[in-house]
Design a protein around this motif. Structure first.
Motif, PDB file in Angstrom:
ATOM      1  N   LYS A 198       5.746  -5.826   6.237  1.00  0.00           N
ATOM      2  CA  LYS A 198       5.217  -5.276   7.483  1.00  0.00           C
ATOM      3  C   LYS A 198       6.199  -5.602   8.604  1.00  0.00           C
ATOM      4  CE  LYS A 198       1.028  -3.990   5.990  1.00  0.00           C
ATOM      5  NZ  LYS A 198       0.551  -2.588   6.026  1.00  0.00           N
ATOM      6  N   PRO A 199       6.472  -4.644   9.503  1.00  0.00           N
ATOM      7  CA  PRO A 199       7.367  -4.928  10.624  1.00  0.00           C
ATOM      8  C   PRO A 199       6.653  -5.765  11.688  1.00  0.00           C
ATOM      9  CG  PRO A 199       6.588  -2.656  10.738  1.00  0.00           C
ATOM     10  CD  PRO A 199       6.024  -3.241   9.476  1.00  0.00           C
ATOM     11  N   ALA A 200       6.994  -7.044  11.779  1.00  0.00           N
ATOM     12  CA  ALA A 200       6.324  -7.954  12.720  1.00  0.00           C
ATOM     13  C   ALA A 200       7.061  -8.035  14.048  1.00  0.00           C
ATOM     14  CB  ALA A 200       6.213  -9.350  12.107  1.00  0.00           C
ATOM     15  N   SER A 201       8.361  -7.749  14.041  1.00  0.00           N
ATOM     16  CA  SER A 201       9.172  -7.797  15.262  1.00  0.00           C
ATOM     17  C   SER A 201      10.432  -6.980  14.998  1.00  0.00           C
ATOM     18  CB  SER A 201       9.535  -9.252  15.617  1.00  0.00           C
ATOM     19  OG  SER A 201      10.288  -9.850  14.572  1.00  0.00           O
ATOM     20  N   GLY A 202      11.328  -6.945  15.964  1.00  0.00           N
ATOM     21  CA  GLY A 202      12.602  -6.278  15.740  1.00  0.00           C
ATOM     22  C   GLY A 202      12.562  -4.784  15.957  1.00  0.00           C
ATOM     23  N   PRO A 203      13.636  -4.091  15.592  1.00  0.00           N
ATOM     24  CA  PRO A 203      13.807  -2.671  15.948  1.00  0.00           C
ATOM     25  C   PRO A 203      12.840  -1.711  15.269  1.00  0.00           C
ATOM     26  CG  PRO A 203      15.534  -3.375  14.418  1.00  0.00           C
ATOM     27  CD  PRO A 203      14.790  -4.609  14.826  1.00  0.00           C
ATOM     28  N   PHE A 204      12.184  -2.126  14.189  1.00  0.00           N
ATOM     29  CA  PHE A 204      11.337  -1.185  13.458  1.00  0.00           C
ATOM     30  C   PHE A 204       9.840  -1.400  13.707  1.00  0.00           C
ATOM     31  CE2 PHE A 204      15.288  -1.607  11.029  1.00  0.00           C
ATOM     32  CZ  PHE A 204      15.727  -0.296  11.141  1.00  0.00           C
ATOM     33  N   LYS A 205       9.517  -2.361  14.549  1.00  0.00           N
ATOM     34  CA  LYS A 205       8.109  -2.556  14.915  1.00  0.00           C
ATOM     35  C   LYS A 205       7.666  -1.370  15.768  1.00  0.00           C
ATOM     36  CE  LYS A 205       4.786  -5.727  16.967  1.00  0.00           C
ATOM     37  NZ  LYS A 205       4.564  -6.976  17.725  1.00  0.00           N
ATOM     38  N   GLY A 206       6.579  -0.761  15.388  1.00  0.00           N
ATOM     39  CA  GLY A 206       6.107   0.428  16.085  1.00  0.00           C
ATOM     40  C   GLY A 206       6.635   1.723  15.502  1.00  0.00           C
ATOM     41  N   CYS A 207       7.670   1.634  14.652  1.00  0.00           N
ATOM     42  CA  CYS A 207       8.237   2.832  14.015  1.00  0.00           C
ATOM     43  C   CYS A 207       7.739   3.011  12.591  1.00  0.00           C
ATOM     44  CB  CYS A 207       9.758   2.755  13.996  1.00  0.00           C
ATOM     45  SG  CYS A 207      10.537   2.599  15.603  1.00  0.00           S
ATOM     46  N   LEU A 208       7.503   1.895  11.914  1.00  0.00           N
ATOM     47  CA  LEU A 208       7.080   1.931  10.522  1.00  0.00           C
ATOM     48  C   LEU A 208       5.720   1.270  10.365  1.00  0.00           C
ATOM     49  CD1 LEU A 208      10.296   0.835   8.567  1.00  0.00           C
ATOM     50  CD2 LEU A 208       9.606   3.133   9.207  1.00  0.00           C
ATOM     51  N   ASP A 209       4.953   1.765   9.401  1.00  0.00           N
ATOM     52  CA  ASP A 209       3.723   1.076   9.005  1.00  0.00           C
ATOM     53  C   ASP A 209       4.051  -0.045   8.026  1.00  0.00           C
ATOM     54  OD1 ASP A 209       1.844   2.363  10.546  1.00  0.00           O
ATOM     55  OD2 ASP A 209       1.471   3.939   9.080  1.00  0.00           O
ATOM     56  N   GLU A 210       4.911   0.277   7.060  1.00  0.00           N
ATOM     57  CA  GLU A 210       5.289  -0.727   6.068  1.00  0.00           C
ATOM     58  C   GLU A 210       6.550  -0.284   5.338  1.00  0.00           C
ATOM     59  OE1 GLU A 210       1.795  -0.905   3.599  1.00  0.00           O
ATOM     60  OE2 GLU A 210       2.552   0.650   2.244  1.00  0.00           O
ATOM     61  N   LEU A 211       7.119  -1.240   4.634  1.00  0.00           N
ATOM     62  CA  LEU A 211       8.296  -0.999   3.813  1.00  0.00           C
ATOM     63  C   LEU A 211       8.019  -1.618   2.451  1.00  0.00           C
ATOM     64  CD1 LEU A 211      11.397  -0.127   3.800  1.00  0.00           C
ATOM     65  CD2 LEU A 211      11.869  -2.531   4.317  1.00  0.00           C
ATOM     66  N   GLU A 212       8.195  -0.846   1.376  1.00  0.00           N
ATOM     67  CA  GLU A 212       7.995  -1.377   0.026  1.00  0.00           C
ATOM     68  C   GLU A 212       9.312  -1.327  -0.732  1.00  0.00           C
ATOM     69  OE1 GLU A 212       4.777   0.287  -2.154  1.00  0.00           O
ATOM     70  OE2 GLU A 212       3.277  -0.213  -0.642  1.00  0.00           O
ATOM     71  N   ALA A 213       9.584  -2.369  -1.503  1.00  0.00           N
ATOM     72  CA  ALA A 213      10.830  -2.446  -2.257  1.00  0.00           C
ATOM     73  C   ALA A 213      10.544  -2.779  -3.718  1.00  0.00           C
ATOM     74  CB  ALA A 213      11.761  -3.493  -1.652  1.00  0.00           C
ATOM     75  N   ILE A 214      11.257  -2.115  -4.608  1.00  0.00           N
ATOM     76  CA  ILE A 214      11.225  -2.399  -6.038  1.00  0.00           C
ATOM     77  C   ILE A 214      12.660  -2.672  -6.469  1.00  0.00           C
ATOM     78  CG2 ILE A 214      10.731  -1.458  -8.332  1.00  0.00           C
ATOM     79  CD1 ILE A 214       8.641   0.359  -6.926  1.00  0.00           C
ATOM     80  N   PHE A 215      12.858  -3.732  -7.230  1.00  0.00           N
ATOM     81  CA  PHE A 215      14.210  -4.149  -7.618  1.00  0.00           C
ATOM     82  C   PHE A 215      14.432  -3.935  -9.112  1.00  0.00           C
ATOM     83  CE2 PHE A 215      12.817  -6.806  -4.051  1.00  0.00           C
ATOM     84  CZ  PHE A 215      13.836  -6.558  -3.126  1.00  0.00           C
ATOM     85  N   PHE A 216      15.532  -3.252  -9.449  1.00  0.00           N
ATOM     86  CA  PHE A 216      15.976  -3.111 -10.835  1.00  0.00           C
ATOM     87  C   PHE A 216      17.249  -3.940 -10.964  1.00  0.00           C
ATOM     88  CE2 PHE A 216      13.706   0.912  -9.889  1.00  0.00           C
ATOM     89  CZ  PHE A 216      12.662   0.780 -10.794  1.00  0.00           C
ATOM     90  N   LEU A 217      17.073  -5.148 -11.457  1.00  0.00           N
ATOM     91  CA  LEU A 217      18.110  -6.171 -11.405  1.00  0.00           C
ATOM     92  C   LEU A 217      18.915  -6.221 -12.692  1.00  0.00           C
ATOM     93  CD1 LEU A 217      19.157  -8.725  -9.773  1.00  0.00           C
ATOM     94  CD2 LEU A 217      17.375 -10.011 -10.984  1.00  0.00           C
ATOM     95  N   SER A 218      20.228  -6.404 -12.541  1.00  0.00           N
ATOM     96  CA  SER A 218      21.099  -6.713 -13.679  1.00  0.00           C
ATOM     97  C   SER A 218      21.896  -7.965 -13.313  1.00  0.00           C
ATOM     98  CB  SER A 218      22.021  -5.541 -14.003  1.00  0.00           C
ATOM     99  OG  SER A 218      22.847  -5.231 -12.902  1.00  0.00           O
ATOM    100  N   GLU A 219      22.823  -8.351 -14.154  1.00  0.00           N
ATOM    101  CA  GLU A 219      23.523  -9.616 -13.938  1.00  0.00           C
ATOM    102  C   GLU A 219      24.313  -9.648 -12.636  1.00  0.00           C
ATOM    103  OE1 GLU A 219      26.639 -12.610 -16.287  1.00  0.00           O
ATOM    104  OE2 GLU A 219      26.085 -10.668 -17.148  1.00  0.00           O
ATOM    105  N   ASN A 220      24.983  -8.546 -12.288  1.00  0.00           N
ATOM    106  CA  ASN A 220      25.885  -8.555 -11.135  1.00  0.00           C
ATOM    107  C   ASN A 220      25.507  -7.608 -10.013  1.00  0.00           C
ATOM    108  OD1 ASN A 220      27.761 -10.420 -12.361  1.00  0.00           O
ATOM    109  ND2 ASN A 220      28.360  -8.747 -13.721  1.00  0.00           N
ATOM    110  N   SER A 221      24.425  -6.854 -10.183  1.00  0.00           N
ATOM    111  CA  SER A 221      24.032  -5.909  -9.138  1.00  0.00           C
ATOM    112  C   SER A 221      22.531  -5.663  -9.206  1.00  0.00           C
ATOM    113  CB  SER A 221      24.788  -4.585  -9.277  1.00  0.00           C
ATOM    114  OG  SER A 221      24.420  -3.928 -10.465  1.00  0.00           O
TER     115      SER A 221
END
Length: 253
Positions: free
Chosen positions: A177-200
């Protein structure tokens, strides 16, 4: 004969206890420990000693969410052996955690389940919970999001659509959730999913824009206010990650 029958239904059977070198690990790290086996009141033949790495995720069935177990990996500790009455055996083991093991934040839990495969017997089992910390590449993203004013709000494993699935039937979602900074008031939320490998790591971002006016409310009602963005970064990109993330969000918000 009577003792053999008792053994086959789990009475007087062998017990197992797994002891880990430590309880806290990072995604992809090597786990080391020992399995202690203690014989019961009679001799028993064990076909296999195994460790199963297990977690849970939410699966939607008929518009209701149900918790399902998922085996992330299974490791063979020992082949067949015989354990005598009250005999003890100690077997060392080590294995590398998969990179897609969930981080134990929010409702996510991970544990090792140890079992003995004994013919016609109830398998004695031992459960040991693990604390899984984010891989440095994932931790760098969490720090970059924090620097941009996002607060980690919720972490959960959920069944994934087929086009998102890799090795497992679910993904772990990190909701900010954007609690402060440039995206507060612009976004409702940001969701991230990570597909991880050894080096990236490949990141799938869901950017949920804040509704503005009637057209924005209409888009929100139809889920048209969400944009999916993919990008990949490695260890060398970590210093620039806050700017890379800010640019990706700015472009689609």
């Amino acid at each position: 004969m009577f003792k053999k029958l008792l053994s086959s239904i789990g009475i007087g059977a062998a017990t197992v206890d797994t002891k880990l070198a430590k309880a806290q690990y990072v995604q992809g790290e090597t786990v080391e420990g020992i399995v202690d086996i203690r014989g019961g009141s009679i001799e028993q033949h064990i076909d296999e000693i195994y460790l199963a790495l297990v977690t849970t995720y939410l699966r939607e069935i008929d518009d209701k969410k149900h918790e399902e177990k998922a085996v992330l990996a299974r490791y063979k500790v020992s082949g067949s052996l015989t354990i005598g009455p009250n005999e003890t055996k100690t077997i060392p083991f080590q294995f590398a955690l998969p990179y897609d093991v969930p981080v134990t934040l929010g409702s996510s839990r991970v544990w090792l389940q140890t079992g003995l495969d004994i013919k016609m017997a109830l398998d004695p089992q031992d459960r040991d919970h693990l604390a899984i910390e984010p891989h440095p590449l994932v931790a760098a993203f969490l720090e970059a999001a924090r620097q941009l004013g996002f607060r980690l709000h919720h972490v959960q494993c959920e069944q994934a659509p087929r086009y998102w699935q890799r090795r497992l039937p679910f993904v772990q979602e990190f909701e900010f959730k954007p609690a402060s900074g440039p995206f507060k008031g612009c976004l409702d939320e940001l969701e991230a999913i990570f597909f991880l490998s050894e080096n990236s790591v490949e990141v799938l971002l869901e950017i949920d824009r804040k509704a503005r006016g009637l057209s924005g409310l209409f888009a929100e009602a139809l889920d048209m206010d969400e944009t999916f963005v993919r990008f990949t970064y490695g260890t060398g990109d970590i210093p620039a990650l806050p700017q890379l993330l800010a640019d990706a969000i700015q472009k689609y918000s």
